[in-house]
Design a protein around this motif. Sequence first.
Motif, PDB file in Angstrom:
ATOM      1  N   ASP A  11      48.674  27.961  35.107  1.00 34.55           N
ATOM      2  CA  ASP A  11      48.274  28.988  34.135  1.00 34.55           C
ATOM      3  C   ASP A  11      46.792  28.907  33.815  1.00 34.55           C
ATOM      4  O   ASP A  11      46.219  29.856  33.318  1.00 34.55           O
ATOM      5  CB  ASP A  11      49.068  28.817  32.829  1.00 34.55           C
ATOM      6  N   HIS A  12      46.188  27.740  34.024  1.00 38.85           N
ATOM      7  CA  HIS A  12      44.729  27.671  33.799  1.00 38.85           C
ATOM      8  C   HIS A  12      44.182  26.769  34.888  1.00 38.85           C
ATOM      9  O   HIS A  12      43.662  25.690  34.614  1.00 38.85           O
ATOM     10  CB  HIS A  12      44.435  27.140  32.393  1.00 38.85           C
ATOM     11  N   ARG A  61      40.701  41.177  25.156  1.00 35.61           N
ATOM     12  CA  ARG A  61      39.839  40.687  26.252  1.00 35.61           C
ATOM     13  C   ARG A  61      39.341  41.931  27.011  1.00 35.61           C
ATOM     14  O   ARG A  61      40.158  42.795  27.395  1.00 35.61           O
ATOM     15  CB  ARG A  61      40.679  39.812  27.208  1.00 35.61           C
ATOM     16  N   PRO A  92      48.085  34.676  33.466  1.00 32.11           N
ATOM     17  CA  PRO A  92      47.870  34.658  32.009  1.00 32.11           C
ATOM     18  C   PRO A  92      46.391  34.769  31.635  1.00 32.11           C
ATOM     19  O   PRO A  92      46.050  35.242  30.554  1.00 32.11           O
ATOM     20  CB  PRO A  92      48.460  33.312  31.567  1.00 32.11           C
ATOM     21  N   LEU A  93      45.493  34.354  32.576  1.00 36.25           N
ATOM     22  CA  LEU A  93      44.060  34.406  32.226  1.00 36.25           C
ATOM     23  C   LEU A  93      43.593  35.853  32.072  1.00 36.25           C
ATOM     24  O   LEU A  93      42.543  36.123  31.494  1.00 36.25           O
ATOM     25  CB  LEU A  93      43.239  33.708  33.320  1.00 36.25           C
ATOM     26  N   PHE A  94      44.407  36.807  32.562  1.00 35.32           N
ATOM     27  CA  PHE A  94      44.006  38.228  32.534  1.00 35.32           C
ATOM     28  C   PHE A  94      43.770  38.685  31.109  1.00 35.32           C
ATOM     29  O   PHE A  94      42.803  39.383  30.817  1.00 35.32           O
ATOM     30  CB  PHE A  94      45.126  39.044  33.196  1.00 35.32           C
ATOM     31  N   ARG A 118      42.202  45.994  31.899  1.00 36.51           N
ATOM     32  CA  ARG A 118      42.501  44.680  31.285  1.00 36.51           C
ATOM     33  C   ARG A 118      42.963  44.816  29.836  1.00 36.51           C
ATOM     34  O   ARG A 118      43.777  44.050  29.361  1.00 36.51           O
ATOM     35  CB  ARG A 118      41.209  43.836  31.347  1.00 36.51           C
ATOM     36  N   ASP A 131      41.522  41.616  40.392  1.00 37.30           N
ATOM     37  CA  ASP A 131      42.175  40.705  39.452  1.00 37.30           C
ATOM     38  C   ASP A 131      43.654  41.096  39.361  1.00 37.30           C
ATOM     39  O   ASP A 131      44.029  42.177  39.816  1.00 37.30           O
ATOM     40  CB  ASP A 131      41.498  40.822  38.069  1.00 37.30           C
ATOM     41  N   ASP A 168      40.337  28.927  38.764  1.00 38.05           N
ATOM     42  CA  ASP A 168      40.057  30.197  38.075  1.00 38.05           C
ATOM     43  C   ASP A 168      39.067  29.966  36.932  1.00 38.05           C
ATOM     44  O   ASP A 168      38.812  30.885  36.162  1.00 38.05           O
ATOM     45  CB  ASP A 168      41.361  30.766  37.441  1.00 38.05           C
TER      46      ASP A 168
END
Lengths: 283, 393, 484, 657
Positions: free
Chosen positions: C387-388, A246, B285-287, A256, B280, C392
């Motif tokens: 987590d989601h 990502r 976990p979205l990282f 990141r 950020d 976000d």
Amino acid sequence: MSEHTCGCSKNPYLPEVATVLEVITESPTIKSFRVRFDNEEAWERFTYRPGQVGQLSVFGVGESTFVINTPPSCREYIQFSVMRAGEVTSAIHKLHPGDQVGVRAPLGNSFPCEQWKGKNIVFVGGGIGMAPIRTIMLHVMEHASDYGKLSLLYGAKSPEDMAYKADLPAWLESDVLHTTLTIDREAPNWPHRVGMIPTVLKELAPSPDNSIAVLCGPPIMIKFTLAAFRELGFKDENIVTTLERRMKCGIGICGRCNLGGKYVCLDGPVFTQAQLNELPPEM
Amino acid sequence: MSSLLFATPAELTAWLAGLASGQRVLVPCQEGPSVVYRPRTAEQLSAAGVNALLRRSTSSPKQAVLPQCETLVAFKSVKDEQDPSKVTTTVENPCKAEPTVLFGCRPCDARGFVVLDRPYLHGPFKDPYYGARREATTIVTQACPSVFATCFCHWVGSHPADGEGSDILFTAVEGGFVLDILTEKGKALVEGAAFADGSDKAEAVAAAHKATAEALAPAPNLSEAAAKIAARFTDTAFWTRETVKCLSCGACTYLCPTCQCFTITDEGSQLNGRRLRSWDSCMTPLFTLETSGHNPRPDKSQRMRNRVSHKFSFYPERYDGFFSCVGCGRCVISCPVSLDIRHMVTAAMEGMEGKKPAEAPAAPAEKTAETPKAPADAPAAPKTPAKSKSKKR
Amino acid sequence: MSVLAGKELRIVGFLCNWCSYGGADTAGTARAVQPTDLRIIRVPCSGRVNPLFVLKALMNGADGVLVSGCHPRDCHYSSGNFYARRRLELLKQFLPVIGIDPERFEYTWVSASEGQRWKDVVTNFTARIHALGPAPRWEDVPARYDMPVELLESLRPLGCGEHPALPELKQAIKDALAQGLEGVLGWKKGFDAIHAEPVFMTTPEEVDSLIWGPFNVQNLAVFLPQYKGRKIGVVVKGCDSKGVVELLSEGLISRDEVQIFGMGCNGTVNLSRILAKLPEGAAIESCACRGNKITVTAGGQTIEMTMAEVAQDKCRLCTKPNAVISDAFAGTPTTEPEAPQDGRLPGLRFLDSLSLEERMGFWKGQMERCIACHACRGACPMCVCRDHCVSDSRDPEWVTQEDTVQQKLFFQLIHAQHLAGRCTGCTECERACPMDIPVFALKQQFGRTIQKIFSYGAGLDVNATPPLLTYQVEETTIKERDLA
Amino acid sequence: MKIGVFVCHCGSNIEATVDTAAVARIALTYPDVVFAEDTMYTCSEPGQENIVQAIKKHGLDGVVVASCSPRMHEPTFRRTVERAGLNRYMFEMANIREHVSWIGRDREANTNKAAELVRLAVEKLRRDAPLYAKQFDVTKRVLVIGGGVAGIQAALDAADAGIGVVMVERESTIGGKMAKLDKTFPTIDCSSCVLAPKMVDVAQNPNITLYAHSEVESISGFVGNFTVKIRRRATYVDWDKCTGCGTCTEKCPTKNVPDAFNENISTCRAINIPFPQAIPKKATINPDYCRKIKEGKCGVCAKVCPTGAIVYDMADEIVEEKVGAVIAATGYDLMDWTVLKEYGGGTYPDVITSLQYERMMSASGPTAGHIHRPSDGMEPRNIVFIQCVGSRDCSIGRPYCSGFCCMYTAKQAIMTKDHLPDAEAYVFYMDIRAPGKMYDEFTRRAQEEYGVQYVRGRVSAIQPTVRPDGKVGYIVRGADTLLGKQVEVDADMVVLAVGVEGSHGAGHLAEILRISYDHFGFFMESHVKLRPVETNTAGVYLAGVCQGAKDIPASVAQGSAAAAKVMALFSKPKLENDPQISLVDIKRCVGCGKCIKVCPYQAIEEVDVRGAKKAHVIETVCQGCGLCTATCPQGAIQVAHFTDNQILAEVNALCQC
């Protein structure tokens, strides 16, 4: 203390506005986009090495990282092959020729092809992994005499999923390149191989001495093909691959895409397997 | 060229108020139980008086050079009269910084900027927005009059009176403050301030610094930390055990003066929109979640491992051994489950003398307690076997 | 893209496609002249209108919002408007807490044949909004930074001494571990004497490190969803057990995987209040708790404070100090006081004392300080989709990454709306906030409205259905207003 | 993306108060809009052709038409864009006629509002995605619940169209209420002469599988793929062996069983066949009265039965059938009139219901067609008919008119005069409802030809008295509002025209069918005028009084209508679903099940994906209401074409200060 305005032209976040010249539908999920900077003067100055990536952005939607998969010799346009997956790639797939996009390139490192002079090179591409392979392969084929035997093994799920259909005939007939195409499962009137890439690779059994293996594709394919290469005797420092991660800034600041201390966007995406072994196991 | 000046609180306040007319002055302000950096006008500064400003801030002054959200790129498009499908897009670079004085931060905050300078300015790509603000900001630091129980700047190669990263370091002494001018920018700032010479107060300053330093608890030796924590990487049982109590909320990363991570998102449309940079956190976990659904760090133990390893192993490996943590202790004070990074570092280093990553005790396949894992559509991430090769240091 | 200045105000309408949109058409066919302010957004059903759409509009410049659906029992989808009626009534009574005049939002029922009625609805509503004038903008409202600091009288005597039944609790846990429980969540001493931290006790020695007292502030129910499929135990105070009950009633954890250990709770402390009494940042040397006095020696000084001075607000009005559900309860339960007349915590009391405009100023001041770290979500036991989280996400994109007051406050509104009828009042969100923002006030506003309308409290009955997930055909407790 | 905007003049309907040219000009400034023009009549043939050409010429990806209400022309324009090769869901409408031009004369405000509504449509279109209907195979069989005249008609029509029919009838014979009637209005032809042949057709039609004495236990699945569990209640007689000879009924010693078929005005044996023309003509044992089953004694019928068909220990049996559609034709029951104390509340033996009176008049009835008072068997001289008993009576919460009572009372009055020429018939009524063909003439004939005396007024009370000759009489006190005075009739017998309600158990069946019903037990139709035989649940249709009070012709008509709907449903080889339905993103779903709780159609099921609970939408059942999308905390389930982002785009277009 005068008001500081950033006159520095080199703002790494500022994309070059480019126009989509042509859109090629490679497969139901992959399209290739040929773009060229609007600013001719910037286009002239623009150079890159094979394997480097670029951030292609649709204004208002976002940016995503793709390998520039035309060889540096091609000056009319640069090409990005995009598989539709998320928000940005879906927006890219909606582009028509004539639409404007943003390009931030070149980023990341490149294939160390200077060190491969005189060696045989085995290219192995799986699905969308063929995009980075195509860059370096075309570049190497242009200087075929500097290198040893060149061979390509390109696998995809099915004939329709195989990209670069326009180039395949040339690669098959090319005298400098020995090409093998394979698909996962049997398909009607498919003249070439059938079988998963690792098994076909073992059948081809390229010899490891004085040879470099260039390997790109989805993680699961890399895992088994890497094992196959090791079985064939290839050493880790001779196996080169590109990593998928990502990414956001693409210039090693936003933190990141780190793998241990290394940033895939800056220190990669091209790594030798030996380098990867040094890094913490966090694929 | 350290020349010492002396200023009474009134003089210092007047000087600050004078600066506020020409440039933005950020000072620590009490808002509810929290202390945050706010710009203040000349009147507000003279009304408050400098002593009221000398409070330890809850969140770091990183905001001064790296705002929580800023516009990186603004894009506009104009439609062609004849052929509306033809759109010419222009991209602007709104990179401008207003001259700022950051007053009243602490040595660890100032060193925080030095830590951020390395990735933002000393890498192959310079960040112009950060660079512009960094250059336009003059940092006036107060040497710590007292230390918090959670302070550990002395663990990471600093001390309560460390001038690194500051343009002016002032110390509270009997009757006022001694200003130690450290840089050209600092010198420019006190031009015409007509402060008295303070060299005669040098001993008082040294005494004050010594007194504060002694209040700190003894620090462990972290010289081997980078290698040991790298060796601890593969010990998943350790990280799982340490992060049982972690909520993976990420508050620590938002308070931290040295967390450099940000995300880039677009808002608006091609006709009129902007590309935003905003803070950020590597703790969500979205990282690292990839569009395919694959996530190299799905579990909070892996994310915490990355956070601690980044500050004490990856960053030093990349930038000649400097830690990226400045020991301010904010993440310890504000953690909802009082997770202490000091404890994690010392625990991670235990028993790692001379060990290499591979020889770390291969932990039994500990079932990681992690949030209901989004089923990885993509095939399971390949675990490259730990190689026997020793880690080059 | 704006209304005609001076002539029109921004009024947004959400109309259900089958009845109200048809009613508007009928009004049109009948040439029933109406003011032009209303812009209609068509939705399949009034049940499709997520209250967050209304909040999004009201927070970003709408002067009035109108939702209209089929008459109850006429819904094309049979029960869409029943759910809508509950959600929108709850929203209307929630609005004042963030300073939005509830008169700016209305929901009503208009069938496809009631053209004339629709004309009256639009005319009356537009007149009402014009009477109210343009809604105050968040940019123009002066921010205020005062805080609710009131110390509430405690309903029962709060104590902090060593709990007599602690050994009995430890033994119960050790026995459970012996019978194969993988581990038990509890608290142990933190990095200093006044901090406790959660621990997953798997061995008898670790069980010995279990502490029980005023510093056990974390709600351990927050960890339970992470242990799905594994048999574990959890030690709970009264408020924590309500979180466990709510998780069970929503099927987010299964009863046979959780063993619950309870003990009478005498109240917990608000650490900010303790730290405020100590020299700034001083290292805590020691802390002794006896009766209701806490004696802390720090920075060379010894300071004595009573629970009345430092207890958490929720503990002062707590009526459920003993676990409402438990497999093993150690010691005798503490006395459970009668429910207070006024269960508001200081945050809500303070807000109730402000005018609408002042409340906007209050939230503007608070949200300026918010660093959007979402620790409030992290600490919330009911936030199982952290987590989601939808805040976000880019699809749907309710919140952008901008750090404006509206975006940060909108995250709080999403959190409060998702907790409506589910929040057990453990106030962990407020305690976890590094910037000490009284975010629980928003959840309590929903909580008290639900208590008033549906006389329902979350976390008390494992088999209960949260009020927003069900409906009555005849809502006896909802007094609807009619615009026509 | 390339969007084309077409602003319609609609003749002068829009152009009169909206500057459509200006709206088109403003539309060109919106994002992704590459073509905009105003046209005279967009929905006309040339107008639509103009859109098709524009799509081809400019390579448009989506179209916005600003004209009338989408409820009117959305399907039209969707077909237009489909003709031009676009997906029909890449289309949005802005309603600038009913919602703008027709409701205000301020041209500037209207133009500005129209421009904004076009902006909403453009913003939504930019986030629309092509949608494709899915194909499902269909079980081309229909379940008919209820064997009354409506059910029979539906079954026969469907069977004639080659569709397999499964008929389930609760009683041991089909025929329903009509089978109980002697004669029918307005032609006074014999009810069973009309009905019996149809009943026989049902029995003999190879396409119809009949389950009598059975009830629907449960229905699962969805339109095209219903799985029906039918409980075949124990008849204690093996119907394969039983020839219907009736010997068992003759010999059965238990004679005091209340005869339900004859509305309990007589008794029958524990084992019997309801009436001679019963289909199937098979015997059934009533377990509550049969001594063998209750106390284990007797067993006479088993001894005498020539084919040994008696099975005392028979148990209920559950049978499963696969069908593609369901027709509910469960008919009605008379409401419980005993609540009306003024009419004796069921305590006076000679105050009977119209159905009981009908059984009395019927040749196959208990009195073989002779009218005898139940109390003492006397031939009544004065018979009083009271209308609207439990109908049009708000005091007991029965506001509706039961529709056909006025007509059958006229018929019964006429029949009474036939049976007892010198009897007097009085009818107390409020208004005579005789709307059908030859209906009013019929009632007039009753008055003029047969001398039935119609008294316009309600009966306040019925007072039993003892006449001088010792016989019991009933003083019927009422008013005659036409004459404006009190009226008393010394009646021998009173017949009540009792109101109707949904048959008992209708509510439970509605829940099984997942359709709504009112608290009178009538099923709710999809639209009272335009879709009377359909329901809000796809694949479930209604016929007859179960949907609302109506007479036999209307019930038969609805039977055929429902069958026609089923034929239309099964006409296509595969079933297409409406693509505007919800879809679950399993990466975000945490399996909390909130959507499953709120879905009105139980269209969401819980599935297991690699060990984790997830939600899954059944494509054919979901109707696209979007309740789940508004309920899901993490936006994991989005209803297509009305996703959160699409609606948010419209909200943000309006409110972005």
